[in-house]
Design a protein around this motif. Structure first.
Motif, PDB file in Angstrom:
ATOM      1  N   ALA A  24     -15.735  47.590  61.942  1.00 21.53           N
ATOM      2  CA  ALA A  24     -16.217  47.444  60.563  1.00 21.53           C
ATOM      3  C   ALA A  24     -17.739  47.335  60.533  1.00 21.53           C
ATOM      4  CB  ALA A  24     -15.586  46.219  59.902  1.00 21.53           C
ATOM      5  N   GLY A  25     -18.301  46.564  61.451  1.00 28.63           N
ATOM      6  CA  GLY A  25     -19.757  46.434  61.513  1.00 28.63           C
ATOM      7  C   GLY A  25     -20.434  47.750  61.865  1.00 28.63           C
ATOM      8  N   ALA A  26     -19.831  48.495  62.785  1.00 34.25           N
ATOM      9  CA  ALA A  26     -20.393  49.791  63.165  1.00 34.25           C
ATOM     10  C   ALA A  26     -20.306  50.782  62.010  1.00 34.25           C
ATOM     11  CB  ALA A  26     -19.675  50.330  64.400  1.00 34.25           C
ATOM     12  N   CYS A  27     -19.218  50.718  61.239  1.00 31.85           N
ATOM     13  CA  CYS A  27     -19.094  51.573  60.055  1.00 31.85           C
ATOM     14  C   CYS A  27     -20.182  51.229  59.033  1.00 31.85           C
ATOM     15  CB  CYS A  27     -17.712  51.415  59.412  1.00 31.85           C
ATOM     16  SG  CYS A  27     -16.373  52.168  60.348  1.00 31.85           S
ATOM     17  N   ALA A  28     -20.431  49.942  58.860  1.00 36.78           N
ATOM     18  CA  ALA A  28     -21.481  49.511  57.924  1.00 36.78           C
ATOM     19  C   ALA A  28     -22.844  50.035  58.382  1.00 36.78           C
ATOM     20  CB  ALA A  28     -21.490  47.990  57.797  1.00 36.78           C
ATOM     21  N   ALA A  29     -23.117  49.935  59.679  1.00 39.67           N
ATOM     22  CA  ALA A  29     -24.383  50.450  60.211  1.00 39.67           C
ATOM     23  C   ALA A  29     -24.466  51.964  60.023  1.00 39.67           C
ATOM     24  CB  ALA A  29     -24.521  50.078  61.688  1.00 39.67           C
TER      25      ALA A  29
END
Length: 178
Positions: free
Chosen positions: A31-36
């Motif tokens: 999820a964090g990588a998608c946000a980035a």
């Protein structure tokens, strides 16, 4: 620098996605990588990419919440019965009660995380409760509930998570086929 940020974000997405089954923390990392990646998409002017990655962020967070609900501090609870939790006499009583309760099941329904067993009158509420208490001692990962509905029926809810439900489907084959 912006290109390196994009490469790192998408690479981290791929790695986290590949490791998701190991722990809910990898779903959160995804999820964090998608946000980035979404931020990267907007920064380079590729707004459709940014929007899609923002949606994936929301989906991954929802999946993480569901998975994290099945775990304690990021570690998945073990689905393992402790066969030493009951004395030989208690094990014998458990076996008899289990047979009595399961033989008296009139109806089985289910949800994504549990089975719902309508127990007929052949098993008394005290016998059902005693069986549930013994079941809980040897299988502490289970969520067990007893419900007396206003229509006069007695229901047992067994489950806790999708993984626990799959375990129960294997362990209690007799009520899955009712």
């Amino acid at each position: 620098m912006l290109t390196l940020f994009g490469v790192a974000s998408v690479s981290l997405m791929l790695i986290a996605y590949a490791l998701e089954e190991r722990s809910p923390m990898f779903v959160l990392l995804f999820a964090g990588a998608c946000a980035a990646s979404s931020v990267y998409g907007f920064l380079v002017g590729a707004w459709p990419f940014g929007i899609v990655e923002a949606v994936w962020t929301a989906v991954a967070i929802r999946r993480w919440r569901i998975r994290a609900g099945d775990s304690d501090h990021g570690m998945t609870r073990p689905i393992a019965c402790d066969m030493t939790a009951l004395s030989p006499a208690e094990r014998q009583r458990y076996d008899a009660l289990r047979r009595l309760v399961l033989d008296s099941v009139d109806e089985v329904t289910s949800s994504a995380t549990e089975f719902h067993l309508r127990v007929g009158r052949a098993a008394s509420p005290s016998e059902v409760t005693e069986w549930m208490a013994l079941e809980r001692r040897c299988c502490p990962f289970l969520t067990l509930q007893l419900a007396f509905r206003d229509d006069g029926t007695t229901w047992v809810y067994l489950g806790g998570s999708a993984a626990i439900k799959a375990f129960l489907a294997d362990e209690f084959r007799e009520f899955v086929t009712i």
